[in-house]
Enzyme design. Structure first.
Site, PDB file in Angstrom:
ATOM      1  N   GLU A 196     -27.407   4.771  20.778  1.00 19.30           N
ATOM      2  CA  GLU A 196     -26.160   5.190  19.868  1.00 19.30           C
ATOM      3  C   GLU A 196     -26.195   4.527  18.782  1.00 19.30           C
ATOM      4  O   GLU A 196     -25.579   3.596  18.451  1.00 19.30           O
ATOM      5  CB  GLU A 196     -24.905   4.791  20.770  1.00 19.30           C
ATOM      6  CG  GLU A 196     -23.875   5.389  20.098  1.00 19.30           C
ATOM      7  CD  GLU A 196     -22.348   4.917  20.910  1.00 19.30           C
ATOM      8  OE1 GLU A 196     -21.836   5.878  21.142  1.00 19.30           O
ATOM      9  OE2 GLU A 196     -22.342   3.793  21.401  1.00 19.30           O
TER      10      GLU A 196
ATOM     11  N   TYR B  61     -14.883   6.364  13.725  1.00 21.42           N
ATOM     12  CA  TYR B  61     -15.829   5.647  12.926  1.00 21.42           C
ATOM     13  C   TYR B  61     -16.191   6.688  11.712  1.00 21.42           C
ATOM     14  O   TYR B  61     -15.797   7.729  11.798  1.00 21.42           O
ATOM     15  CB  TYR B  61     -17.070   5.334  14.005  1.00 21.42           C
ATOM     16  CG  TYR B  61     -16.848   4.357  14.956  1.00 21.42           C
ATOM     17  CD1 TYR B  61     -16.313   3.170  14.814  1.00 21.42           C
ATOM     18  CD2 TYR B  61     -17.086   4.877  16.370  1.00 21.42           C
ATOM     19  CE1 TYR B  61     -16.071   2.167  15.679  1.00 21.42           C
ATOM     20  CE2 TYR B  61     -16.821   3.784  17.289  1.00 21.42           C
ATOM     21  CZ  TYR B  61     -16.273   2.485  17.014  1.00 21.42           C
ATOM     22  OH  TYR B  61     -15.915   1.413  18.058  1.00 21.42           O
TER      23      TYR B  61
ATOM     24  N   ARG C  78     -22.590  12.675  18.968  1.00 18.26           N
ATOM     25  CA  ARG C  78     -21.488  12.062  19.766  1.00 18.26           C
ATOM     26  C   ARG C  78     -20.155  12.732  18.860  1.00 18.26           C
ATOM     27  O   ARG C  78     -20.057  11.955  17.941  1.00 18.26           O
ATOM     28  CB  ARG C  78     -21.736  10.728  20.241  1.00 18.26           C
ATOM     29  CG  ARG C  78     -20.644  10.322  21.160  1.00 18.26           C
ATOM     30  CD  ARG C  78     -21.019   9.157  21.814  1.00 18.26           C
ATOM     31  NE  ARG C  78     -20.744   9.053  23.277  1.00 18.26           N
ATOM     32  CZ  ARG C  78     -20.201   7.940  24.079  1.00 18.26           C
ATOM     33  NH1 ARG C  78     -20.147   6.859  23.369  1.00 18.26           N
ATOM     34  NH2 ARG C  78     -19.775   8.248  25.199  1.00 18.26           N
TER      35      ARG C  78
END
Ligand code: ADP
Ligand code: SF4
Length: 708
Positions: A120, A196, A244
């Protein structure tokens, strides 16, 4: 004494002979771009609190999931650059070549079992404070992510990214992708979720740009698209590229051309990633506690994605039931069953389903102690799985146990979480186990607490262990059996473990955080009085300085019973520690729904049976409250009288050995009791004590990590 053989069949070649026919679909291989997942069990990225400081702990933690049959095993967030520095929270890095070796340890471990390793890659944007690197946080428009203020509070506001900053981030993603390939990863992520950097570009609240990266939706997706493109250029045919993305806020936004902005983003990027990993926007909704969020709670937000793209889709929902998983696939919601907590609580969940042993799944209880470990800045802990994080440093395996070479008997007094866990582990090690419980049922505090509002899922701590014990031939179980010294000795066991728990006291709180004298007015109650229906009076005060879930849950419960409830605590919030477990916002909603008034920073000074004297903790301003009774949820004391008397009666250094476990040793949360019971039972057979201390892998002289 010797460890039993490690027999592991890689997920890709295991047979399905014993699998329930309707569950076989879960074991179909799934193509993800250039790589193939051996089955549909996908351990999605999740925080583990493990970093380059403890690479062996991390590799073993992830390896156990691959060994347990998860076809894809992912890292947690891996920072691509020092401008994405989440300290003091733990995070991994791929900042330069020196970071590759510790990740390679993880990918090799995952590959040993035929599973794919996913990384990730992550840039935190405005949601990090760069406390160590001291670089300005980056953001599309200089807007802080809201949760940064209310959550981890920092004073530094982010800078607005220039186009050359955007180019720089794309370059860092490219370099990190290259390093990830060198480390052996098979799936490389672009992260556009949870506040984020990619997410901030997608949301108009955070993206006020007027250039080609802001404004209309096509522009707002551009940064994420370019991140995917540079990752693809690096990955080539060696690895898949996953996106994601959080879709909760976007789905709530109307769109001119699409059903919602979420539909728009997925449509615009439909065939850009090889895999869609879809989730919610904030930790309390994405990693929701079972008290407030059921299994499969994400579905109404993410259910459209599979209809909008032909790329495989993975999502989570604290799935533990194979039937629910199959239903997600059959109904076209997901292609891959994502697991984070389910995989922590039972790394062998896929294997158990494959072998037709679904009853043996140690189901996650949704308590979120695992996420609290990350907030605490330490490697993961799990209430249900005491071996999580202990795989390498203590050599604890969730399913394998060292068999004792000599017959030995163990008496456990107390059938709460500590006693039950000790019984399971000792029985699996081959000891003859007797467990005695004074009440009419197993579970100790878990049984009582699981009857309170929202707490039913926690009963799994008891149910799983009682089920395992009921399957074993070397265990004798006695309820309604209060043991005294003589009764305990009469069993003639080689070992005696006292797991008699702790009792709540009526002690008050003092500003020095030491429990002061108890309140002895008759109308002062403890949680035990709540469980046994002793609490009387219309108007009740719950005074909580335990600060975890129970005070809030008891306030909810009493209000549901028709009492008029006020809640007071010296802490700054109701159930303040539930901030760590993502429950805090929902605690407030639950208390408000039941008209529970909340007083924070408040101490209880006195109570005469009719009127409680409260006082602000800081300015000493008094408040009087007319109440008929007070429940104090504060200090607990070990219930260790039996241990003390036995200890005095037994000769030193002669059998039977005598030990205290769980709350009777040191009152704590259920996770502590389970760990205590587990460690005790292991110590009866395994020779090693203590644990190995992990060390970073150092291959090079220290290097500069962000040359300008
Ligand atoms: P822990 O969390 O440490 O397991 P609990 O309080 O949940 O502690 O469980 C302790 C259990 O021990 C309770 O179920 C309690 O009824 C039981 N217990 C306490 N004293 C005795 C005793 N003398 N004999 C048998 N059981 C006991
Ligand atoms: Fe589930 Fe609790 Fe374990 Fe987390 S700590 S995996 S929520 S049981």
């Amino acid at each position: 004494m010797g460890k039993s053989e490690t027999v592991t069949t890689p997920a890709a070649i295991a047979t399905l002979d014993d699998c329930h026919p309707s569950h076989k679909v879960l074991f179909e291989p799934i193509q993800i771009g250039p790589v193939t997942a051996p089955n549909r069990f996908y351990q999605v990225p999740h925080a583990s609190g493990m970093t380059e400081a403890n690479p062996r702990v991390r590799a073993a933690f992830r390896e156990t999931k691959a060994e347990g049959g998860w076809g894809v095993v992912s890292t947690g967030a891996v920072s691509i650059h020092p401008s994405s520095d989440d300290s003091p929270l733990p995070f991994a890095r791929l900042w330069n070549e020196a970071d590759i070796a510790s990740h390679a340890l993880t990918t090799e471990a995952i590959h040993r079992h035929g599973s794919l390793a996913a990384v990730e890659l992550w840039h935190g944007g405005a949601a990090v404070m760069n406390r160590t690197s001291r670089l300005p946080p980056l953001s599309p428009s200089g807007i802080s992510w809201a949760a940064t203020h209310v959550g981890f509070m920092g004073q530094l506001r982010p800078k607005k990214m220039t186009e050359s900053d955007i180019d720089a981030v794309l370059h860092w993603q490219r370099l990190a992708a290259r390093r990830a390939l060198d480390a052996g990863f098979d799936i490389l992520y672009v992260y556009a979720g949870m506040g984020y950097l990619g997410y901030e570009f997608l949301l108009p609240e955070y993206n006020h740009r007027q250039d080609g990266y802001g404004g209309k939706l096509e522009n707002r997706v551009r940064f994420v698209r370019e991140m995917l493109e540079v990752t693809r250029e690096e990955a080539g045919n060696r690895a898949a590229v996953a996106l994601r993305i959080s879709l909760e806020e976007l789905r709530a936004k109307p769109s001119e051309h699409y059903e919602s902005e979420a539909h728009g983003v997925v449509s615009l990027l439909a065939d850009v990633p090889d895999l869609w990993d879809v989730k919610m926007d904030s930790s309390p909704t994405d990693c929701g506690a079972s008290r407030f969020r059921p299994e499969g709670a994400h579905e109404p937000i993410i259910d459209f994605v599979k209809r909008t793209t032909d790329r495989p889709v993975v999502g989570v929902g604290r799935f533990t039931s194979p039937d629910t998983m199959v239903s997600q696939i059959r109904r076209g919601v997901l292609d891959l069953i994502g697991g984070a907590r389910a995989s922590i609580a039972d790394p062998f969940l896929p294997t158990k389903i494959r072998e037709g042993r679904s009853d043996d799944i140690r189901e996650c209880i949704g308590c979120n102690i695992c996420i609290a470990s990350w907030h605490d800045g330490v490697p993961v802990r799990c209430t249900q799985n005491a071996t999580a994080g202990e795989e390498w440093r203590r050599g604890w395996h969730p399913e394998r146990f060292t068999r004792t070479s000599q017959p030995a008997s163990l008496l456990i007094v107390g059938g709460g979480p500590a006693g039950l866990e000790a019984a399971v582990v000792a029985a699996r090690q081959g000891l003859d186990v007797t467990i005695a419980e004074q009440t009419g049922d197993w579970g100790g505090r878990v049984l009582s607490e699981s009857r309170l509002p929202g707490m039913a899922t926690w009963r799994r701590v008891r149910d799983y262990r009682v089920w395992v014990l009921s399957q074993m031939g070397n265990v004798a179980m006695f309820t309604n059996s209060e043991l005294d010294v003589q009764a305990a000795l009469d069993f003639g066991s080689d070992h005696i473990a006292i797991a008699t728990g702790a009792r709540w006291t009526r002690r008050r709180y003092s500003a020095l955080e030491l429990p002061a004298e108890p309140l002895i007015t008759p109308q002062v109650y403890t949680p035990e009085d709540v469980y046994t229906h002793q609490v009387a009076g219309d108007r009740l005060l719950v005074f909580d300085f335990d600060n975890y879930y129970l005070g809030g849950v008891i306030a909810e419960h009493l209000a549901e019973q028709g009492h008029q409830v006020t809640y007071a605590t010296p802490a700054g919030h109701a159930s303040a520690w539930t901030f760590m477990t993502n429950e805090l916002p929902f605690v407030y909603r639950a208390l408000a729904a039941r008209n529970v008034a909340i007083h924070t920073s408040t101490n209880l000074m006195d109570f005469d049976g009719q009127r409680a004297m409260l006082q602000n903790l800081f300015n000493a301003v008094p408040t009087e409250l007319d109440v008929d009774g007070i429940v104090i949820v504060g200090h607990r004391e070990p219930r260790d009288e039996l241990y003390q008397t036995l200890s005095a009666a037994l000769p030193d250094n002669e059998p039977p050995s005598l030990h205290l476990l769980g709350d009777a040793l040191a009152p704590g949360a259920i996770v502590h009791a389970v760990h205590s019971g587990h460690g005790y039972a292991r110590s009866l057979v395994e020779e090693e004590s203590g644990y190995l201390r992990d060390e970073p892998i150092i291959l090079a002289e220290p290097q500069r990590v962000f040359p300008s």
